[in-house]
Design an enzyme around this catalytic site. Structure first.
Site, PDB file in Angstrom:
ATOM      1  N   ASN A  10      60.242  16.320  46.357  1.00 31.58           N
ATOM      2  CA  ASN A  10      60.524  15.726  47.664  1.00 31.58           C
ATOM      3  C   ASN A  10      60.667  14.222  47.446  1.00 31.58           C
ATOM      4  OD1 ASN A  10      60.552  14.744  50.248  1.00 31.58           O
ATOM      5  ND2 ASN A  10      58.429  15.285  50.731  1.00 31.58           N
ATOM      6  N   LYS A  12      61.629  11.990  49.484  1.00 33.36           N
ATOM      7  CA  LYS A  12      61.382  11.179  50.692  1.00 33.36           C
ATOM      8  C   LYS A  12      62.522  10.167  50.849  1.00 33.36           C
ATOM      9  CE  LYS A  12      56.590  12.235  50.094  1.00 33.36           C
ATOM     10  NZ  LYS A  12      55.207  11.941  50.383  1.00 33.36           N
ATOM     11  N   HIS A  96      57.144  18.768  57.238  1.00 35.38           N
ATOM     12  CA  HIS A  96      56.350  17.897  56.355  1.00 35.38           C
ATOM     13  C   HIS A  96      55.422  17.020  57.199  1.00 35.38           C
ATOM     14  CE1 HIS A  96      55.311  14.676  53.610  1.00 35.38           C
ATOM     15  NE2 HIS A  96      55.537  15.550  52.650  1.00 35.38           N
ATOM     16  N   GLU A  98      54.674  14.005  57.101  1.00 31.59           N
ATOM     17  CA  GLU A  98      55.222  12.708  57.531  1.00 31.59           C
ATOM     18  C   GLU A  98      56.130  12.867  58.736  1.00 31.59           C
ATOM     19  OE1 GLU A  98      56.618  11.548  53.661  1.00 31.59           O
ATOM     20  OE2 GLU A  98      54.531  11.340  53.036  1.00 31.59           O
ATOM     21  N   GLU A 168      49.821  21.355  51.945  1.00 31.44           N
ATOM     22  CA  GLU A 168      49.735  19.940  51.618  1.00 31.44           C
ATOM     23  C   GLU A 168      48.628  19.286  52.437  1.00 31.44           C
ATOM     24  OE1 GLU A 168      53.521  18.418  49.630  1.00 31.44           O
ATOM     25  OE2 GLU A 168      53.747  18.079  51.757  1.00 31.44           O
ATOM     26  N   GLY A 174      50.306  11.134  48.623  1.00 33.35           N
ATOM     27  CA  GLY A 174      50.578   9.731  48.299  1.00 33.35           C
ATOM     28  C   GLY A 174      49.327   8.891  48.127  1.00 33.35           C
ATOM     29  N   SER A 214      49.769  14.558  45.634  1.00 29.97           N
ATOM     30  CA  SER A 214      49.427  13.839  44.394  1.00 29.97           C
ATOM     31  C   SER A 214      49.450  14.741  43.155  1.00 29.97           C
ATOM     32  CB  SER A 214      48.084  13.122  44.529  1.00 29.97           C
ATOM     33  OG  SER A 214      48.152  12.149  45.570  1.00 29.97           O
TER      34      SER A 214
HETATM   35  P1  PGA Z   1      52.897  13.065  46.809  1.00 29.90           P
HETATM   36  O1  PGA Z   1      53.710  13.696  48.035  1.00 29.90           O
HETATM   37  O2  PGA Z   1      53.167  13.954  45.608  1.00 29.90           O
HETATM   38  O3  PGA Z   1      53.481  11.689  46.628  1.00 29.90           O
HETATM   39  O4  PGA Z   1      51.469  13.035  47.185  1.00 29.90           O
HETATM   40  C1  PGA Z   1      53.781  15.085  48.223  1.00 29.90           C
HETATM   41  C2  PGA Z   1      54.584  15.369  49.465  1.00 29.90           C
HETATM   42  O5  PGA Z   1      54.513  14.594  50.423  1.00 29.90           O
HETATM   43  O6  PGA Z   1      55.314  16.388  49.548  1.00 29.90           O
END
Ligand code: PGA
Length: 250
Positions: A10, A12, A96, A98, A168, A174, A214
């Site tokens: 992903n 983003k 997601h 976000e 998640e 993140g 992460s």
């Molecule tokens: P990250 O994000 O690996 O940077 O923690 C995962 C995601 O948001 O799908």
């Protein structure tokens, strides 16, 4: 093995079309001949064309990070499932955290998007997960059950055979904090049980549940060694070809 692992990137809101081409130039030779897992890359819409061209001849599939449920119309700024398919996408991330946090995504819009994606033949990757306060209050299981129940409302098991779910935990996205394999497995079992109720045993057994939050080259192996963890949804560490390749090759 009943379920082939799926490792999804992903990206983003990162990378231009040129940076997308650069990524593929570096990444493809690093994973040449790899067949163990399915690999999916989800770049921003604007990079899809470059990604499709760059991925040609490889086994890499492409996905979008969002979609709108209507087929077409006066919906400024939105993109439909058919448009994604015609642009070369086979997958789409839905719900997601976000999008839930910053763009008003709800369990109900996740359900509408999921139905549209399934109708259109896209493989949806539906994201669920608890925030830190919910985990600390012991509400993780309730939250996952509620998110699944609403996301899968009025969908039949036969229609949903392409469904993929990503667990998640929001506190792990993140942040550099990763759920331990044991925490992820516990959450995955909750999700699988809920899917079994909503969509049937057969689908629940075959359902791939990815872990996201992460995931890095350093922790990929311990997470992916769990039978209950059917792959990964990778944010930050998927932007660099070398680190994403190391995760794919864990
Ligand atoms: P990250 O994000 O690996 O940077 O923690 C995962 C995601 O948001 O799908």
């Amino acid at each position: 093995m009943l379920r082939k692992k799926l490792i999804a990137a992903n990206w983003k809101m990162y990378k231009s079309p040129e940076q997308t081409r650069e990524f593929f130039r570096a990444f493809l030779p690093m994973i040449a001949g790899h067949e163990r897992s399915e690999i999916v890359i989800c770049p921003p819409y604007i990079d899809l064309h470059a990604a499709v061209e760059s991925a040609q001849g490889s086994a890499i599939a492409l996905g979008a990070q969002n979609v709108y449920w209507k087929e077409e119309g006066a919906f400024t700024g939105e993109v439909s499932c058919h448009m994604l398919k015609s642009a070369g996408c086979t997958h789409v991330i839905i719900g997601h955290s976000e999008r839930r946090q910053f763009f008003g995504e709800t369990d109900e819009t996740v359900n509408l998007k999921l139905k549209a994606a399934l109708n259109c033949g896209l493989t949806p990757i539906v994201c669920v997960g608890e925030v830190l306060e919910e985990r600390e209050a012991g509400l993780t299981e309730d939250v996952l059950r509620r998110q699944c129940l609403r996301a899968f409302d009025a969908i039949s098991g036969e229609r949903a055979h392409k469904l993929v779910v990503a667990y998640e935990p929001v506190w792990a996205i993140g942040t550099g904090k990763t759920a331990t394999p044991a925490m992820a497995v516990e959450a995955h079992l909750t999700i699988r049980a809920e899917v079994s109720k909503s969509l049937g045993d057969d689908l629940a057994r075959k359902l791939r549940i990815l872990y996201g939050g992460s995931v890095k080259p350093e922790n990929a192996k311990s997470l992916m060694s769990e039978e209950e963890i059917d792959g990964a949804l990778v944010g930050g560490a998927s932007l660099d070809a070398r680190s994403f390749a190391a995760i794919v090759m864990y």
